[in-house]
Design a protein around this motif. Structure first.
Motif, short mmCIF file in Angstrom:
data_model
loop_
_atom_site.label_atom_id
_atom_site.label_comp_id
_atom_site.label_asym_id
_atom_site.label_seq_id
_atom_site.Cartn_x
_atom_site.Cartn_y
_atom_site.Cartn_z
N ALA A 153 0.83 -1.21 0.00
CA ALA A 153 0.00 0.00 0.00
C ALA A 153 0.87 1.27 0.00
O ALA A 153 0.36 2.37 0.16
CB ALA A 153 -0.92 -0.02 1.22
N GLU A 154 2.17 1.06 -0.15
CA GLU A 154 3.13 2.16 -0.18
C GLU A 154 3.21 2.97 1.11
O GLU A 154 3.44 4.17 1.10
CB GLU A 154 2.88 3.06 -1.40
CG GLU A 154 3.17 2.29 -2.67
CD GLU A 154 2.91 3.08 -3.94
OE1 GLU A 154 2.31 4.15 -3.86
OE2 GLU A 154 3.35 2.58 -4.98
N LEU A 155 2.99 2.27 2.21
CA LEU A 155 3.28 2.86 3.52
C LEU A 155 4.57 2.20 4.01
O LEU A 155 5.03 1.21 3.43
CB LEU A 155 2.13 2.56 4.50
CG LEU A 155 0.99 3.58 4.52
CD1 LEU A 155 0.30 3.70 3.19
CD2 LEU A 155 -0.02 3.19 5.59
N LEU A 156 5.11 2.74 5.09
CA LEU A 156 6.38 2.20 5.59
C LEU A 156 6.17 1.38 6.85
O LEU A 156 5.65 1.90 7.85
CB LEU A 156 7.35 3.35 5.91
CG LEU A 156 7.82 4.16 4.71
CD1 LEU A 156 8.49 5.44 5.16
CD2 LEU A 156 8.78 3.33 3.87
N PRO A 157 6.56 0.11 6.82
CA PRO A 157 6.48 -0.67 8.05
C PRO A 157 7.60 -0.30 9.02
O PRO A 157 8.73 -0.04 8.59
CB PRO A 157 6.64 -2.12 7.57
CG PRO A 157 7.18 -2.06 6.20
CD PRO A 157 7.03 -0.67 5.67
#
Ligand code: PGA
Length: 251
Positions: free
Chosen positions: A119-123
């Motif tokens: 989802a193009e977020l950063l873990p």
């Protein structure tokens, strides 16, 4: 040396009125600290409030957990697309409280990590050993195994768009911090381990330390060469303490 990154993990704490005062004070304080990066990971119900209070500040925000599937019949769960709707940048995955209280396995954590990246977020992926594991001398093996599942599922290059948080389980919420040397040793191991598989990148890898970081021990932890910032639980709930930690992270 890269800029330090300080992340607040509120855990299951907060209330609308307190949050507003806390976020405003933190935002005001951070406005005077241009050389440190900061984010807060809040409980799901407060994402809208956090978004509206922080959208015009330098502070980023995120969630503390997510479901690995995109949608579906998973009563009570939250999908990463929902976090995107609130402009989250970060999602904590594999926090030790999730691993130990809710039985999250390395594989499940890797699946959540994948969902966040897709989802193009950063873990912000948490790793760390229990006290028994440390005493048995298997800290590095445990951490390597936690990382291995992500490497298997996503490839080592996936860490180029992720943050790792080393959080020894015995130091979380216990007031018992790892010494700067103990933390540095594991951080250096993580960096070397990733470097062995993805040469050329590891210097840019952001590795946070978490576990009873407070205003008095932050500076000595942050001056270790492989500690790039902190994941802050208890001390992120009081603006004064959190700002003091951010200040310790200023260049
Ligand atoms: P603590 O929590 O700072 O309260 O020890 C850290 C964390 O669990 O992320």
């Amino acid at each position: 040396m890269q800029r330090k990154f300080i992340v607040g993990n509120w855990k299951m704490n907060g209330a609308l009125t307190n949050n507003e005062a806390l976020l405003k004070e933190v935002a005001n304080g951070l406005a005077q600290m241009p050389t440190v990066d900061c984010a807060v990971c809040v409980p799901f119900p407060y994402l809208a409030q956090t978004q509206s209070l922080l959208r015009d500040t330098s502070i980023k925000w995120g969630a503390q957990n997510v479901h690995q599937a995109n949608n579906g019949a998973y009563t009570g769960e939250v999908a990463v697309s929902m976090l995107r709707d609130f402009d989250c940048d970060y999602v904590i995955v594999g926090h030790s409280e999730r691993r130990h209280l809710y039985g999250e396995s390395n594989l499940l954590v890797a699946e959540k990590f994948a969902a966040v990246q897709e989802a193009e977020l950063l873990p912000i992926m948490c790793v760390g050993e229990t006290l028994e594991q440390r005493e048995a001398g298997i800290t590095e093996m445990v951490v390597a195994e936690q990382l291995a599942e992500v490497i298997k599922l996503r490839g080592v290059q996936s860490f180029r768009t992720a943050v790792i948080a080393y959080e020894p389980v015995w130091a979380i919420g216990t007031g018992k911090t790892a010494t700067p040397e103990q933390a540095q040793e594991v951080h250096a191991f993580i960096r070397k381990h990733i470097a062995g598989l993805d040469e050329g990148f590891s210097q840019a890898l952001c590795i946070l330390y978490g576990g009873s970081v407070n205003a008095s021990n932050a500076a000595e932890l942050f001056c270790m060469p492989d500690i790039d910032g902190g994941l802050i639980g208890g001390a992120s709930l009081a603006a004064k303490d959190f700002l003091a930690i951010c200040n310790a992270g200023q260049k």
